[in-house]
Design an enzyme around this catalytic site. Structure first.
Site, short mmCIF file in Angstrom:
data_model
loop_
_atom_site.label_atom_id
_atom_site.label_comp_id
_atom_site.label_asym_id
_atom_site.label_seq_id
_atom_site.Cartn_x
_atom_site.Cartn_y
_atom_site.Cartn_z
N THR A 185 -66.03 27.03 49.85
CA THR A 185 -66.97 26.04 49.86
C THR A 185 -66.71 25.34 51.02
O THR A 185 -65.65 25.01 51.17
CB THR A 185 -67.34 25.25 48.63
OG1 THR A 185 -67.59 26.02 47.48
CG2 THR A 185 -68.18 24.16 48.65
N GLY A 192 -63.73 23.08 46.26
CA GLY A 192 -62.59 23.25 45.44
C GLY A 192 -62.95 23.54 44.04
O GLY A 192 -62.29 23.38 43.17
O1 DON Z 1 -70.87 24.47 42.89
C1 DON Z 1 -69.92 24.56 42.38
O2 DON Z 1 -69.26 23.68 41.72
C2 DON Z 1 -68.99 25.84 42.86
N1 DON Z 1 -69.98 26.83 43.18
C3 DON Z 1 -68.12 25.36 44.32
C4 DON Z 1 -67.21 26.40 44.33
C5 DON Z 1 -66.07 26.04 45.39
O3 DON Z 1 -65.98 24.80 45.52
C6 DON Z 1 -65.06 27.12 45.80
N2 DON Z 1 -63.99 26.49 46.43
N3 DON Z 1 -63.23 26.10 46.99
#
Ligand code: DON
Length: 648
Positions: free
Chosen positions: A459, A551
């Protein structure tokens, strides 16, 4: 001199204690009401042009960076393995600043700012540029949030979170009572209706001053003319190979260099994405309508039909981004009024951060080499995540007790449950009964919850502040690194955001092991609960800090710690980002510690009853602080993985 501009002799190493800025009793905290939704020859020439376009602003900002950080650059050229090599100070710019995961992304934003665009123009440019240069997370096939605060004080929160397709069902990933392995994380059936293009267009129309053609120009250059493959990209393509090679378009685009006998990409090869360039050009020509109702929509639907996905033309045509009211809290600290502007549901992060700050204002935080301070934050996190698991979901379809969750009275009750001597047990700590001050807790039984926690692959968060003081904090995602690993024939990766729903009640979700509530179960058109938390701080009414992180659940911890470091502990901007991070998400009942914590510190936590686990890094916070004396923008990109702050 401001607390954020201490003379070198008084600057603290990240995480060290300075009692003067110790944070505790934030003073008279109060909140405003919460509202939901009111809604190469030729090529050599072209490359030279591209490089001019890309590197001119960079060269200038790096010269400035060199002045600010002798012997350092704004971003690390190699994957940084130890904090010894991290920049000790932020990049300083007297006008504007862009902090992102990628130098090319930050440069795209600065280019737009120098052409006269405002922070929102630059943010939209960054988002489209990252969709090309950071395929792990930058996207047009996913979704996200954008928090905007204009220099005149107006705020808006753009929610372009994906939604479940109309054919989605509560048990779509369950067979014989079990979650089908990978079903919610890999391939076309894990894809939720993307929101990014609609959200970016809406933000630009609402607050921008430029046309899509201007702000998308950097992205189109990167896609069409290519950019040099970095060590990071080579590493990622290799790490993601087993997923990407399952999908023919992904395999062709990311795993084979057609200009070099289809060998894998090497560092320095030029990475071009012609299908993506064509899609971006159609968006310039026809707007988001192309993505949702035009040629791109038809390509997505055809991809779905031939690969077992369920997104239809109607799902795309019906997608609506939303504008929501910003979630706020106010604190009084050492004679200064601080406003926290953060993310409302369907983000769980804003509520979690305010609830945690409200608990923590009952105690004295000194720094992250102080066991008791770390313990207090861990206990606050434990309680906040228990509430997240019970109460949070899509606000358009469930009644979330926001006022209670962020009430000071409720926080005091939660604080009273913390044993000052010993770790609580997550078996005993359940979701509380949130209530606003003056209203009794009632007998309400917390909703049923499902349990878990894992670690999140990718992300991306970026922050922008322009010369006028307009600011943007934005986090957007494909969920997993490289999303579903399936790439549309239109040249962009598709998300696997369906896994953020409660895919199987009572069982942790696949990627993050998060326990979630029944209210977050899969249902058509619902938005899955998110942890993404773009956040800003105002100090005495003026923009002070712009932050956020990727994260998965550790987004909440990384963002919260950056806020505490800046607002409570008075750390310099870069110190606030470099400081060691830790995380607790209620279940599993364990503390996750970055490697910078000493073995002795870990043993002290264990002796206090905490199970611990090590992780190299938690979160990637790309923040911008404002020097309250000079108004300089202090770009503090996260050195944990190639963060880049570029300003002027
Ligand atoms: O929206 C969310 O909380 C998750 N889909 C975020 C995913 C994420 O941060 C992956 N990593 N670093």
């Amino acid at each position: 001199m401001s607390p954020h501009q201490l003379p070198a002799s008084r600057r603290r190493a990240p995480g060290t204690l300075n009692a003067k800025f110790a944070c505790g009793d934030f003073g008279n905290a109060y909140r405003t009401a919460y509202f939901v939704d009111s809604s190469k020859t030729r090529n050599i020439f072209r490359r030279a042009l591209l490089l001019t376009f890309l590197l001119l602003p960079a060269a200038r900002s790096h010269a400035q960076t060199a002045a600010e950080l002798p012997g350092n650059s704004a971003h690390s050229a190699k994957h940084p393995s130890t904090s010894d090599t991290w920049p000790p100070q932020a990049v300083r710019g007297s006008h504007a600043m862009v902090a992102t995961d990628e130098a090319l992304g930050s440069q795209a934003g600065v280019t737009i700012l120098k052409q006269g665009g405002n922070a929102v123009d630059a943010a939209v440019a960054v988002a489209f540029a990252l969709a090309v240069v950071e395929p792990a997370a930058g996207n047009i096939g996913g979704g996200g949030f954008m928090l905007v605060r204009l220099a005149d004080g107006k705020t808006n929160f753009f929610d372009y979170r994906e939604v479940a397709p109309a054919q989605a069902t509560r048990d779509m990933y369950i067979q014989n009572g079990k979650l089908i392995p990978d079903a919610s994380t890999l391939g076309y059936r894990s894809v939720a209706v993307p929101g990014t293009v609609a959200g970016l267009e809406l933000a630009l129309k609402t607050h921008g001053t430029m046309k899509l053609s201007q702000v998308m120009a950097p992205a189109i250059h990167f896609a069409k003319d290519g950019f040099p493959v970095t060590e990071k990209l080579v590493r990622e393509f290799d790490e993601e190979k087993s997923g990407l090679e399952q999908f023919s378009v992904s395999k062709r685009i990311f795993l084979s260099n057609s200009r070099n006998k289809n060998h894998p990409y090497k560092v320095g090869d030029i990475f071009r994405q012609p299908e993506l360039a064509a899609t971006l050009e159609r968006i310039v020509k026809n707007g988001a309508a192309d993505f949702y109702r035009g040629k791109t929509a038809r390509m997505i639907v055809a991809d779905m039909q031939s690969n077992g996905g369920i997104i239809t033309a109607d799902d795309l045509a019906n997608y609506q981004p939303k504008v929501r009211e910003v979630l706020r809290a106010h604190y009084q600290i050492e004679g200064h009024r601080w406003d926290v502007l953060t993310s409302p549901p369907p983000s769980s992060g804003g509520i979690a951060i305010i609830e945690a700050l409200n608990i923590l204002r009952q105690t004295q935080l000194k720094g992250w080499n102080d066991l008791q301070s770390v313990r207090m934050v861990l206990e606050a996190m434990r309680r906040v995540f228990a509430d997240r698991a019970a109460y949070l979901a899509d606000p358009d379809y469930s009644d979330i007790p926001v006022a209670g969750l962020i009430s000071d009275c409720y926080a005091r009750e939660l604080f009273a449950t913390i044993d000052p001597q010993h770790a609580s047990s997550s078996k005993e700590i359940k979701a509380g009964t949130p209530h606003a001050c003056g209203i009794s807790a009632g007998q309400s039984v917390p909703p049923n919850t499902v349990v878990s926690l894992g670690e999140g692959p990718h992300t991306t968060h970026f922050s922008v502040v322009d010369a006028a003081g307009n600011a943007v904090a934005s986090t957007y995602t494909l969920n997993d690194s490289y999303g579903s690993h399936a790439t549309s024939s239109a040249g962009f990766l598709l998300n696997d955001e369906m896994d953020d729903f409660t895919t199987q009640p009572g069982v942790p979700n696949a990627l993050f092991g998060l326990i979630q509530s029944d209210a977050n179960a899969i249902a058509p058109n619902h938005r899955p609960l998110s942890s993404m938390t773009p956040t800003m701080l105002l100090r005495d009414g003026k923009l002070s800090f712009v932050t956020g992180s990727p994260g998965g659940p550790t987004i909440i911890s990384a963002t919260l710690l950056s806020v505490i470091n800046w607002m409570c502990l008075g750390m310099d901007a870069q110190a606030a980002i470099n400081a060691p991070r830790f995380h607790h998400q209620w279940l599993p009942d364990q503390v996750v510690l970055e490697k910078e914590f000493s073995p002795a510190f870990e043993q002290a936590l264990n002796a206090n009853g905490y199970a611990t686990k090590r992780k190299g890094h938690l979160g990637l916070v790309n923040a911008i602080g404002i020097d309250p004396q000079t108004s300089d923008r202090l770009g503090a990109a996260d050195p944990r993985d190639h963060g880049s702050a570029v300003g002027y």
